[in-house]
Scaffold this motif. Sequence first.
Motif, PDB file in Angstrom:
ATOM      1  N   ALA A 105     128.299  71.749 134.604  1.00 55.65           N
ATOM      2  CA  ALA A 105     126.928  71.344 134.287  1.00 55.65           C
ATOM      3  C   ALA A 105     126.650  71.437 132.783  1.00 55.65           C
ATOM      4  O   ALA A 105     126.074  70.518 132.182  1.00 55.65           O
ATOM      5  N   LEU A 106     127.053  72.544 132.169  1.00 55.02           N
ATOM      6  CA  LEU A 106     126.781  72.730 130.738  1.00 55.02           C
ATOM      7  C   LEU A 106     127.592  71.767 129.878  1.00 55.02           C
ATOM      8  O   LEU A 106     127.067  71.163 128.934  1.00 55.02           O
ATOM      9  N   VAL A 107     128.880  71.635 130.197  1.00 55.54           N
ATOM     10  CA  VAL A 107     129.731  70.744 129.398  1.00 55.54           C
ATOM     11  C   VAL A 107     129.264  69.300 129.534  1.00 55.54           C
ATOM     12  O   VAL A 107     129.209  68.554 128.541  1.00 55.54           O
ATOM     13  N   ALA A 108     128.906  68.883 130.740  1.00 54.00           N
ATOM     14  CA  ALA A 108     128.422  67.512 130.931  1.00 54.00           C
ATOM     15  C   ALA A 108     127.115  67.281 130.184  1.00 54.00           C
ATOM     16  O   ALA A 108     126.893  66.218 129.583  1.00 54.00           O
ATOM     17  N   ARG A 109     126.239  68.272 130.196  1.00 45.76           N
ATOM     18  CA  ARG A 109     124.956  68.138 129.484  1.00 45.76           C
ATOM     19  C   ARG A 109     125.167  67.992 127.985  1.00 45.76           C
ATOM     20  O   ARG A 109     124.595  67.094 127.352  1.00 45.76           O
ATOM     21  N   PHE A 110     125.991  68.864 127.404  1.00 49.90           N
ATOM     22  CA  PHE A 110     126.207  68.801 125.963  1.00 49.90           C
ATOM     23  C   PHE A 110     127.029  67.569 125.570  1.00 49.90           C
ATOM     24  O   PHE A 110     126.842  67.025 124.481  1.00 49.90           O
ATOM     25  N   THR A 111     127.934  67.145 126.443  1.00 52.36           N
ATOM     26  CA  THR A 111     128.702  65.936 126.155  1.00 52.36           C
ATOM     27  C   THR A 111     127.798  64.715 126.143  1.00 52.36           C
ATOM     28  O   THR A 111     127.904  63.853 125.262  1.00 52.36           O
ATOM     29  N   GLY A 112     126.894  64.623 127.116  1.00 48.07           N
ATOM     30  CA  GLY A 112     125.955  63.507 127.137  1.00 48.07           C
ATOM     31  C   GLY A 112     125.007  63.517 125.956  1.00 48.07           C
ATOM     32  O   GLY A 112     124.559  62.458 125.499  1.00 48.07           O
ATOM     33  N   ALA A 113     124.676  64.698 125.452  1.00 55.87           N
ATOM     34  CA  ALA A 113     123.791  64.816 124.283  1.00 55.87           C
ATOM     35  C   ALA A 113     124.535  64.697 122.962  1.00 55.87           C
ATOM     36  O   ALA A 113     123.925  64.903 121.897  1.00 55.87           O
ATOM     37  N   GLN A 114     125.826  64.372 123.011  1.00 56.68           N
ATOM     38  CA  GLN A 114     126.638  64.237 121.797  1.00 56.68           C
ATOM     39  C   GLN A 114     126.623  65.517 120.964  1.00 56.68           C
ATOM     40  O   GLN A 114     126.421  65.501 119.750  1.00 56.68           O
ATOM     41  N   GLN A 115     126.840  66.653 121.651  1.00 51.82           N
ATOM     42  CA  GLN A 115     126.893  67.956 120.987  1.00 51.82           C
ATOM     43  C   GLN A 115     128.240  68.623 121.316  1.00 51.82           C
ATOM     44  O   GLN A 115     128.308  69.527 122.142  1.00 51.82           O
TER      45      GLN A 115
END
Length: 202
Positions: A105-115
Amino acid sequence: MSSRNPELSSESAEVPNSNEQPAPPRTNPFLSQPDTPRVLHRQVGQIALPAVLTMLLQTVNGMMDMFFVGHLPTGKEALAATGIGGSVIFLMISLAMGVAAGTTALVARFTGAQQPDSSRYATGQSITLGTMMGVLMGVIMYAGRDALCAVLLNSKADPLAPVLCSQFLSMAIIATLPIFLINVLQSAFRGVGDTRTPLVIT
């Protein structure tokens, strides 16, 4: 004598160069915007199929244990021991999957936010948490394996099954730490849309 206005000179110096182009945002090779429903279906299949094969391989691995144990001379007691021991290992896997779900969940969220930095940080924290839980649960289960097998199996009616279960867990519990780490790493790859690498690891 020059009659230049210093304010105009400073403003002209601050005008940005129109020829400079902004750097394009970093894109993820595994995640891209689909153009058509067919492309979307193909992307879903590319992500889902390796994940399905990974779960299938894990299930087949458990079935192979039962297959080989069932052909031993003490097949009845060995199957009982392997079944109970497998349930204990599945408990470890369930705990590891809990940590893995948060990682995805965290990795997907930050990946989608380009972070990407935040994504790497979340992965590192998950690895640390998985390592601590793996060591802790491994020590607890290894120390209490004999008592656990005696409780789960009727040692009075069948004294051989708890002994075999304890022997099985003596070897299987050693893999507790790798179980946690592998699940965390697999979840991190899935968070960026890469399900093929977890399949290779499995």
